[in-house]
Design an enzyme around this catalytic site. Sequence first.
Site, mmCIF file in Angstrom:
data_model
loop_
_atom_site.group_PDB
_atom_site.id
_atom_site.type_symbol
_atom_site.label_atom_id
_atom_site.label_comp_id
_atom_site.label_asym_id
_atom_site.label_seq_id
_atom_site.Cartn_x
_atom_site.Cartn_y
_atom_site.Cartn_z
ATOM 1 N N LYS A 205 49.177 34.431 43.471
ATOM 2 C CA LYS A 205 50.223 33.496 43.040
ATOM 3 C C LYS A 205 51.002 34.076 41.869
ATOM 4 C CE LYS A 205 49.635 29.121 42.285
ATOM 5 N NZ LYS A 205 48.892 27.961 41.771
ATOM 6 N N GLU A 211 42.491 42.361 38.975
ATOM 7 C CA GLU A 211 41.678 42.811 40.104
ATOM 8 C C GLU A 211 42.559 43.074 41.321
ATOM 9 O OE1 GLU A 211 41.182 40.187 38.219
ATOM 10 O OE2 GLU A 211 39.076 39.900 37.731
ATOM 11 N N GLY A 265 45.383 27.337 43.206
ATOM 12 C CA GLY A 265 44.757 28.415 43.993
ATOM 13 C C GLY A 265 43.628 27.898 44.875
ATOM 14 N N ARG A 266 42.726 27.120 44.294
ATOM 15 C CA ARG A 266 41.555 26.684 45.051
ATOM 16 C C ARG A 266 41.876 25.607 46.079
ATOM 17 N NH1 ARG A 266 41.493 25.835 39.687
ATOM 18 N NH2 ARG A 266 41.430 23.694 38.912
ATOM 19 N N GLU A 351 35.423 25.248 39.374
ATOM 20 C CA GLU A 351 36.648 25.563 38.626
ATOM 21 C C GLU A 351 37.458 24.280 38.410
ATOM 22 O OE1 GLU A 351 38.821 29.602 38.624
ATOM 23 O OE2 GLU A 351 40.077 28.381 39.926
ATOM 24 N N HIS A 382 13.844 30.795 53.526
ATOM 25 C CA HIS A 382 12.875 31.867 53.254
ATOM 26 C C HIS A 382 13.164 32.567 51.941
ATOM 27 C CE1 HIS A 382 11.087 31.421 57.234
ATOM 28 N NE2 HIS A 382 12.320 31.087 57.589
ATOM 29 N N LYS A 502 39.785 36.768 30.764
ATOM 30 C CA LYS A 502 40.729 37.749 31.322
ATOM 31 C C LYS A 502 41.384 38.535 30.187
ATOM 32 C CE LYS A 502 42.405 35.014 35.285
ATOM 33 N NZ LYS A 502 43.603 34.381 35.828
#
Length: 534
Positions: A205, A211, A265-266, A351, A382, A502
């Site tokens: 965005k 990253e 974003g999410r 978030e 397990h 950040k």
Amino acid sequence: MKKSKDLVSAKAWIKLKQLSKSEKLDLRNLFVKDKNRIDYLFTNLAGINFDFSKSMINKKILTSLLTLTKERKVRSHYTELISGEKINKTEDRVVGHLWLRSRDLLPNQEKRSAEIDSTQTSFLNFATNIRNGNIFGYTGKKFTNVVNVGIGGSTLGPEMICHALSNNYDSQLNYYFVSNIDSFEIEKIINSLDPETTLFVITSKSFTTIETLANANQARIWIQERLGKNAISNHFIAVSTAVEKCLEFGISEERIFPVWDWVGGRFSVLSSVGITIAITYGPEIFLEIQKGAADFDKQLLVSPDDTNPSLLHAVINIWNMNFMNYSALAVIPYSSALEKFPSYLQQLWMESNGKSVDIDGNSVKVRTAPVVFGEAGTNSQHSFFQMLHQGSDVIPTDFITVKRNKGKLKDFADNLMSNAIAQSAVLAFGKNKKELIAEKTSRDLIKHKEMKGNRPSITIMLPELKAEIIGKLVAFYETSVIYQGFILGINSFDQWGVELGKENAITVKNRINGDNSKFDSSTEKQISEYLKDI
Ligand code: F6P
């Protein structure tokens, strides 16, 4: 949204506090005493079953929880959200992800509606042209690989859905997701793919996320080295609000698909952020996911409080976190195709609601989000289920099951479902001393084998993993998280807590690269140890 009142002084909150002390909550007894429990704690919406009966509540508590939602005006805040009030106050933004899937919910905003329509048409047409070979690589070859480069909300939703769809649909292109700033990820991709047939989708965005830019730059170097500089515009597209930055990167204008600052974003998976889904599985599948989400949204809007699954899920989680004092939540999908779901939900929930001040900046005195974690069943059984069953902490669980999980081997499907159903029963009802003695368990082992039970869970049963159903599952959890935010009086749509980390990463990197900034002794030590042997 009006100034929020203090949650803990809400009448229903005080009542719930009393109930948490006075009510005897034992799941075995609750089922024995209240024969109708399953009738009011089991609901179906849009073809999905929701079993809330193994939650640590009774009818009185449920009534107070629903009263709390009224006192906190949850449903009217939701209407404000839909009607375009700037409920994301700290970023001065409206919250519009619902409009992307239901244009009819848009409040008289012709301009915005036209903008959403034309964006959607252009990115879906683009996907079609990639699939039918009308748009191809620099050397004329058809694309066979699509690599989504993005992080957080710019990857978790699309990756989860691409994986989930593989249960029922064939992907026409091979899909890959690169997110971490770890050269291993991008190197693995570029070492195994043919540049001539690889398309990169740079999803960011802001187009400033370190990253994503690092991975995108590396991909660009690779394309340039193998196919030449002129090939870049053929092999890259972008999803972003930052058109200028995309142009600078070398992406041509008609290949930059907008996403807006009013889509968090999410919450963005069904915007152009989901283009990788459309390229991989086809625009019609993408539209079906949107249709499923829209259908679920609409049914939630008219659903009464006591059968609204997102509202029930929201209040039960508020109860679990704050009155039962449970701090975590396990999310266990019983389908390998849904194995990415816990990571997606982690961001969506933590978030959004991992906040400690309310919408007006007052500190909140309650727990706002659980630690969400999970792994597909039966694998998780397990690894960490021992702790869910006998650990000293009670960890509520969301079981997500799929009735017709694809796969021709019927026995496998029965096994998968039997395990899911069995686990929720064991968590709730356990096995007591009497039963162990009746089974002739050796006395030494009774204490070790005793399962106290009384560990709550919720079971969601999806009919199958068709595109529409995946859309509904997304809408169910999105709405639960938003409802919880309204109950808590927090802003579920900002994420200031991520920013400082950040910024600090940049400062530390500058120091590693030789500037003379000073840090605390621990940070200094770590930096000098890192620099020692490289
Ligand atoms: O993790 C913080 C965050 O800002 C998320 O909210 C967002 O989804 C992600 O980074 C990626 O941001 P962008 O799409 O701008 O690259």
